[in-house]
Scaffold this motif. Structure first.
Motif, short mmCIF file in Angstrom:
data_model
loop_
_atom_site.label_atom_id
_atom_site.label_comp_id
_atom_site.label_asym_id
_atom_site.label_seq_id
_atom_site.Cartn_x
_atom_site.Cartn_y
_atom_site.Cartn_z
N GLU A 1 0.89 -1.31 -0.05
CA GLU A 1 -0.18 -0.02 0.02
C GLU A 1 0.96 1.33 0.12
OE1 GLU A 1 -3.05 -0.05 2.97
OE2 GLU A 1 -3.81 -2.04 2.29
N LYS A 2 1.82 1.38 0.77
CA LYS A 2 2.82 2.44 0.87
C LYS A 2 3.42 2.93 -0.78
CE LYS A 2 6.03 5.01 3.32
NZ LYS A 2 5.57 6.40 3.24
N GLN A 3 3.82 1.75 -1.40
CA GLN A 3 4.15 1.91 -2.83
C GLN A 3 3.30 2.30 -3.59
OE1 GLN A 3 6.34 -1.44 -4.61
NE2 GLN A 3 8.12 -1.13 -3.61
N GLN A 4 1.88 1.91 -3.37
CA GLN A 4 0.76 2.42 -4.31
C GLN A 4 0.48 3.68 -4.19
OE1 GLN A 4 -3.08 0.49 -3.13
NE2 GLN A 4 -3.89 1.44 -4.89
N GLU A 5 0.45 4.35 -2.96
CA GLU A 5 0.22 5.79 -2.47
C GLU A 5 1.48 6.51 -2.94
OE1 GLU A 5 0.27 6.20 1.90
OE2 GLU A 5 -1.25 4.51 2.01
N ILE A 6 2.33 6.17 -2.81
CA ILE A 6 3.79 6.98 -3.47
C ILE A 6 3.57 6.97 -5.02
CG2 ILE A 6 6.27 6.94 -3.86
CD1 ILE A 6 6.52 5.64 -1.07
N ALA A 7 3.17 5.96 -5.58
CA ALA A 7 3.28 5.63 -7.11
C ALA A 7 1.89 6.67 -7.64
CB ALA A 7 2.83 4.50 -7.60
N GLU A 8 0.99 6.86 -7.08
CA GLU A 8 -0.09 7.58 -7.31
C GLU A 8 0.31 8.90 -7.27
OE1 GLU A 8 -3.34 6.18 -4.76
OE2 GLU A 8 -3.84 4.62 -6.26
#
Length: 178
Positions: free
Chosen positions: A106-113
């Motif tokens: 989820e952390k990578q998802q947030e950063i990617a978005e």
């Protein structure tokens, strides 16, 4: 103390993306492979090239987050390929060449978005980069690993990869290995 993390991205031909990240400070290892397909089993390069498996050519980047952040990895990724062309990078066309970020948590998802949203203002066209959770990563065949380093004078390398590396060196000189 190192803080080893993994990023998985696809930006067209994996030879290009691999060559870019092999020059980045903090990147310890880059592996070309396939992800995102719907066909079971370990796909082959020939199957991927058919466009029928649904897989994208991707790289897995092992990096030390104490040296370079996931956000910085994504900024380099987004600025060294064209994230506004659907299923295409230059003359390479097909779903296997799509722009994609496979996040690992989820952390990578947030950063990617966040990165895609912020960097979108720099492009005239809309960013079409797919963002999906990583399911399975399949390592590509040995002949596809370290491709640019072992074939720098091959036509594709000279005409497609070398200009990408020039762009990397111009835009991100402070992030390169010495």
């Amino acid at each position: 103390m190192s803080n080893i993390q993994i990023a998985t991205v696809g930006g067209g031909c994996f030879w290009c993306t691999e060559a870019v990240f092999q020059e980045v400070k903090g990147v310890e290892h880059v592996v070309s492979g396939y992800s995102g397909g719907a066909v079971p089993g370990h796909p082959t390069y020939r199957e991927i090239c058919s466009g029928l498996t649904g897989h994208a050519e991707v790289v897995q980047i092992t990096f030390n987050a104490n040296v370079i952040s996931y956000q910085e990895i994504l900024i380099i990724f987004m600025t060294t390929h064209d994230p506004t062309t659907l299923n295409q990078q230059g003359a390479d066309k097909g779903t296997q060449y799509r722009s994609v970020i496979y996040y690992h948590d989820e952390k990578q998802q947030e950063i990617a978005e966040k990165v895609v949203s912020e960097i979108g203002t720099y492009f005239e066209k809309t960013i079409v980069t797919e963002m999906s959770p990583l399911d399975v990563f399949y390592e590509a065949e040995a002949e596809h690993q370290n491709y640019y380093r072992t074939h720098p004078t091959q036509g594709y390398c000279s005409f497609v990869i070398t200009p990408k590396l020039t762009k990397l060196r111009q835009l991100h000189a402070d992030k390169l290995k010495t």
